[in-house]
Design a protein around this motif. Structure first.
Motif, short mmCIF file in Angstrom:
data_model
loop_
_atom_site.label_atom_id
_atom_site.label_comp_id
_atom_site.label_asym_id
_atom_site.label_seq_id
_atom_site.Cartn_x
_atom_site.Cartn_y
_atom_site.Cartn_z
N ALA A 1 3.52 -13.94 1.53
CA ALA A 1 2.44 -14.65 2.08
C ALA A 1 2.77 -14.98 3.60
O ALA A 1 1.75 -14.87 4.42
CB ALA A 1 2.35 -15.97 1.52
N ALA A 2 3.88 -15.34 3.98
CA ALA A 2 4.22 -15.28 5.65
C ALA A 2 3.96 -14.11 6.37
O ALA A 2 3.29 -14.10 7.45
CB ALA A 2 5.66 -16.00 5.87
N PHE A 3 4.26 -12.97 5.78
CA PHE A 3 4.06 -11.76 6.63
C PHE A 3 2.66 -11.54 6.78
O PHE A 3 1.94 -11.18 7.93
CB PHE A 3 4.64 -10.40 5.64
N LEU A 4 1.79 -11.77 5.61
CA LEU A 4 0.37 -11.54 5.85
C LEU A 4 -0.27 -12.54 6.68
O LEU A 4 -1.28 -12.44 7.42
CB LEU A 4 -0.28 -11.75 4.37
N MET B 1 2.10 -1.89 2.77
CA MET B 1 2.80 -0.70 2.12
C MET B 1 4.01 -0.06 3.00
O MET B 1 5.07 0.17 2.36
CB MET B 1 1.70 0.40 2.14
N LYS B 2 3.92 -0.51 4.45
CA LYS B 2 4.87 0.08 5.25
C LYS B 2 6.23 -0.97 5.06
O LYS B 2 7.22 -0.58 5.22
CB LYS B 2 4.49 0.19 6.73
N GLU B 3 5.91 -2.32 5.21
CA GLU B 3 6.74 -3.30 5.23
C GLU B 3 7.69 -3.63 3.81
O GLU B 3 8.65 -3.67 3.91
CB GLU B 3 6.06 -4.68 5.40
N TYR B 4 6.79 -3.21 2.84
CA TYR B 4 7.67 -3.47 1.55
C TYR B 4 7.64 -2.40 0.79
O TYR B 4 8.02 -2.40 -0.60
CB TYR B 4 6.57 -4.62 0.65
N ASN B 5 7.24 -1.11 1.24
CA ASN B 5 7.74 0.36 0.47
C ASN B 5 6.88 -0.01 -0.81
O ASN B 5 7.48 0.24 -1.92
CB ASN B 5 8.93 0.64 0.41
N VAL B 6 5.66 -0.56 -0.90
CA VAL B 6 4.85 -0.52 -2.08
C VAL B 6 3.45 0.43 -2.25
O VAL B 6 3.36 1.13 -1.09
CB VAL B 6 4.34 -1.93 -2.42
N ASP B 7 3.01 0.70 -3.32
CA ASP B 7 1.81 1.58 -3.38
C ASP B 7 0.66 0.86 -2.76
O ASP B 7 0.57 -0.39 -2.97
CB ASP B 7 1.76 2.32 -4.53
N GLU B 8 -0.25 1.51 -2.55
CA GLU B 8 -1.56 1.04 -2.10
C GLU B 8 -2.18 -0.20 -3.11
O GLU B 8 -2.81 -1.17 -2.83
CB GLU B 8 -2.55 2.07 -1.81
N LYS B 9 -2.15 0.29 -4.67
CA LYS B 9 -2.76 -0.40 -5.57
C LYS B 9 -2.02 -2.02 -5.60
O LYS B 9 -2.79 -3.02 -5.53
CB LYS B 9 -2.62 0.09 -6.81
N THR B 10 -0.74 -2.02 -5.40
CA THR B 10 0.16 -3.17 -5.28
C THR B 10 -0.17 -3.98 -4.19
O THR B 10 -0.30 -5.26 -4.27
CB THR B 10 1.62 -2.71 -5.59
N ALA B 11 -0.06 -3.43 -3.03
CA ALA B 11 -0.61 -3.96 -1.77
C ALA B 11 -1.95 -4.65 -1.78
O ALA B 11 -1.97 -5.77 -1.53
CB ALA B 11 -0.29 -2.92 -0.55
N ALA B 12 -2.97 -3.96 -2.36
CA ALA B 12 -4.27 -4.39 -2.34
C ALA B 12 -4.41 -5.50 -3.25
O ALA B 12 -4.94 -6.50 -2.98
CB ALA B 12 -5.06 -3.12 -2.75
#
Length: 86
Positions: free
Chosen positions: A36-39, A57-68
């Motif tokens: 939340a702080a990053f966002l 996605m770049k910061e946390y190395n997650v897929d697009e669905k998870t980030a969205a």
């Protein structure tokens, strides 16, 4: 999307908190987790949903669905609590 003017993000005793400043009629301190702080920091300037997704996605190395999903949930909370600029 952009965070409404009048909030200050600070680190206090290892926690990231948001404090109201100025003429806001909010009398509370909000604690944010790491994501939340990053966002929040990213949203202190105007940013699109797509840009937030790409940054997450770049910061946390997650897929697009998870980030969205995380972003949509956070943005909904911001809207509900009137933290977003119009």
């Amino acid at each position: 999307m952009k965070i409404k003017e009048g909030f200050i993000l600070r680190e206090v005793a290892g926690d990231v908190v948001v404090l109201p400043s100025g003429d806001l009629e909010i009398n509370a301190m909000i604690t944010l987790n790491e994501t939340a702080a990053f966002l929040w920091r990213a949203m202190e300037k105007e940013i699109t949903r797509e840009e937030l997704i790409a940054a997450s996605m770049k910061e946390y190395n997650v897929d697009e669905k998870t980030a969205a999903e995380a972003i949509d949930s956070f943005v909904e909370q911001l809207k509900t609590n009137d933290f977003l600029a119009e």
